[in-house]
Write an enzyme that holds these catalytic residues in place. Structure first.
Site, PDB file in Angstrom:
ATOM      1  CG  HIS A 159       9.025   8.494  -5.393  1.00 37.58           C
ATOM      2  ND1 HIS A 159       7.583   8.129  -4.903  1.00 37.58           N
ATOM      3  CD2 HIS A 159       8.872   6.741  -5.035  1.00 37.58           C
ATOM      4  CE1 HIS A 159       6.854   7.262  -4.123  1.00 37.58           C
ATOM      5  NE2 HIS A 159       8.477   6.119  -4.046  1.00 37.58           N
ATOM      6  CG  HIS A 207      10.043   9.966  -1.143  1.00 39.58           C
ATOM      7  ND1 HIS A 207       9.138   9.918  -1.447  1.00 39.58           N
ATOM      8  CD2 HIS A 207      10.531   8.381  -1.653  1.00 39.58           C
ATOM      9  CE1 HIS A 207       8.238   8.809  -1.509  1.00 39.58           C
ATOM     10  NE2 HIS A 207       9.155   7.929  -1.550  1.00 39.58           N
ATOM     11  CG  HIS A 222       9.099   1.645  -6.506  1.00 38.47           C
ATOM     12  ND1 HIS A 222      10.298   1.084  -4.943  1.00 38.47           N
ATOM     13  CD2 HIS A 222       8.607   2.954  -6.175  1.00 38.47           C
ATOM     14  CE1 HIS A 222      10.075   2.153  -4.806  1.00 38.47           C
ATOM     15  NE2 HIS A 222       9.014   3.410  -4.885  1.00 38.47           N
ATOM     16  CG  HIS A 254       6.038   3.107   2.423  1.00 41.02           C
ATOM     17  ND1 HIS A 254       6.732   2.066   2.430  1.00 41.02           N
ATOM     18  CD2 HIS A 254       5.441   3.926   1.695  1.00 41.02           C
ATOM     19  CE1 HIS A 254       6.956   1.518   1.292  1.00 41.02           C
ATOM     20  NE2 HIS A 254       6.295   2.831   0.312  1.00 41.02           N
ATOM     21  CE1 TYR A 263       6.805   0.073  -4.203  1.00 38.13           C
ATOM     22  CE2 TYR A 263       5.851  -0.518  -1.636  1.00 38.13           C
ATOM     23  CZ  TYR A 263       6.827   0.150  -2.561  1.00 38.13           C
ATOM     24  OH  TYR A 263       7.824   1.296  -2.314  1.00 38.13           O
ATOM     25  CD  GLU A 273       5.484   3.212  -3.682  1.00 38.47           C
ATOM     26  OE1 GLU A 273       5.166   2.948  -2.824  1.00 38.47           O
ATOM     27  OE2 GLU A 273       6.223   4.084  -4.086  1.00 38.47           O
TER      28      GLU A 273
END
Length: 315
Positions: A159, A207, A222, A254, A263, A273
């Site tokens: 993503h 996501h 990112h 997260h 990261y 990431e």
């Protein structure tokens, strides 16, 4: 029910300041595989478990950042329909077709700019290279992974997180025209009515693209690559340290998406990431809402506070 329409992120095109150091980072450290170069000097890469020809495009330029993000759709007919739907919606600008072959091994692409200033494109056809796991052919009697993997070796491009101003317009296009679900959101304001973060999915991942409201146009935060476990994220931290890669934050977790993360930056300053975990999303799952007051644990669940560089550094 099978996935239809937009299937997944297909590729991300990044600008790098010098191709040599960029390739050392993306091939030797991150562990992507170079598959092609073109006359314009672009380099095309893939992760080991991606069957499509490429998922990352690097172009040398004077400024780092993202040129565009591409999405694979299920058929040429869907490509034509969604192109017409985008044009009819009035939610995008600079619409046009990129001819087949402009990316190697790739059919025609429909390109457009969303309200946050990011360039997106849809495509239906890209050659399949396989993942070199099969013992009797590309997809026959496969091993769990191929030999000779390098570096961190994520299995695929997962993503992007992007920054822009007109979050509402971009979210409207992704949800109402392209059929994405809103897995999670971050809200602000006295009544919580202002969306400042959107985590959108076209699959059953938490996501496939994330967007943060910022007073800028077309900024890249990112590109993320998926790993198989928290242990692999920790090992990625060791590999990054061994190679003296500039670290942003992590390993940590997260709150949003529940994913484990680290990261870091490529030599041009583009943030990468590596990500593991998360949850299974289905379209009937209620949207998770995080309030502005809980933004610390939403982004970095362990520290429970924000890293200012994470918020303020983008390309």
């Amino acid at each position: 029910m099978a996935l239809t329409g937009v299937l997944r992120p297909g590729h991300v095109a990044l600008r790098v300041l010098e191709m040599g150091p960029a390739l050392k980072h993306y091939v030797d450290v991150l562990g992507l595989i170079e598959v092609a170069r073109d006359k314009a000097g672009r380099v095309f890469l893939k992760a080991w478990d991606e069957h499509d020809h490429h998922s990352v495009v690097l172009r040398e330029a004077d400024e780092a950042g993202m040129d565009y993000m591409g999405w694979r759709v299920d058929s040429p007919a869907t490509l034509k329909k969604l192109a017409a739907d985008i044009e009819k919606s009035g939610l995008a600008s600079d619409l046009g077709w990129v001819p087949a072959g402009e990316h190697p091994a790739t059919g025609e692409r429909f390109r457009f700019t969303v309200a946050t200033g990011h360039v997106m494109e849809l495509f239906a056809e890209k050659d399949k290279l396989g993942n070199d796991c099969g013992t009797d052919g590309p997809d026959v009697n496969p091993h769990p992974w191929p030999d000779n993997l390098r570096g961190i070796a994520p299995s695929r491009f997962d993503h992007c997180l992007l920054y822009g101003d007109d979050l509402d317009g971009t979210v409207k296009l992704f949800r109402e025209v392209l059929g994405f679900g809103l897995a999670e959101q971050v809200t602000a304001g006295p009544d919580g009515s202002l969306m400042i973060g959107a985590f959108l999915t076209c699959s059953n991942k938490p996501h496939d693209i994330a967007l943060i409201r910022q007073p800028v146009k077309g900024k890249f935060h990112h590109a993320s690559f998926i790993l198989g476990s928290w242990e692999e994220v920790l090992k990625a931290g060791d590999i990054l340290s061994r190679n003296k890669v500039s670290l942003d934050i992590g390993p940590t977790r997260h709150g949003i998406t529940r994913g484990e993360t680290i990261y870091f930056f490529d030599p041009s300053g583009n943030r990468n990431e590596v990500f593991a975990g998360g949850y299974i999303y289905y379209p009937d799952k209620p949207t998770i809402t995080w309030t502005e007051q809980e933004l610390g644990p939403a982004i970095f669940y362990h520290d429970r506070k924000l890293n200012e560089r994470f918020l303020q550094v983008f390309t």
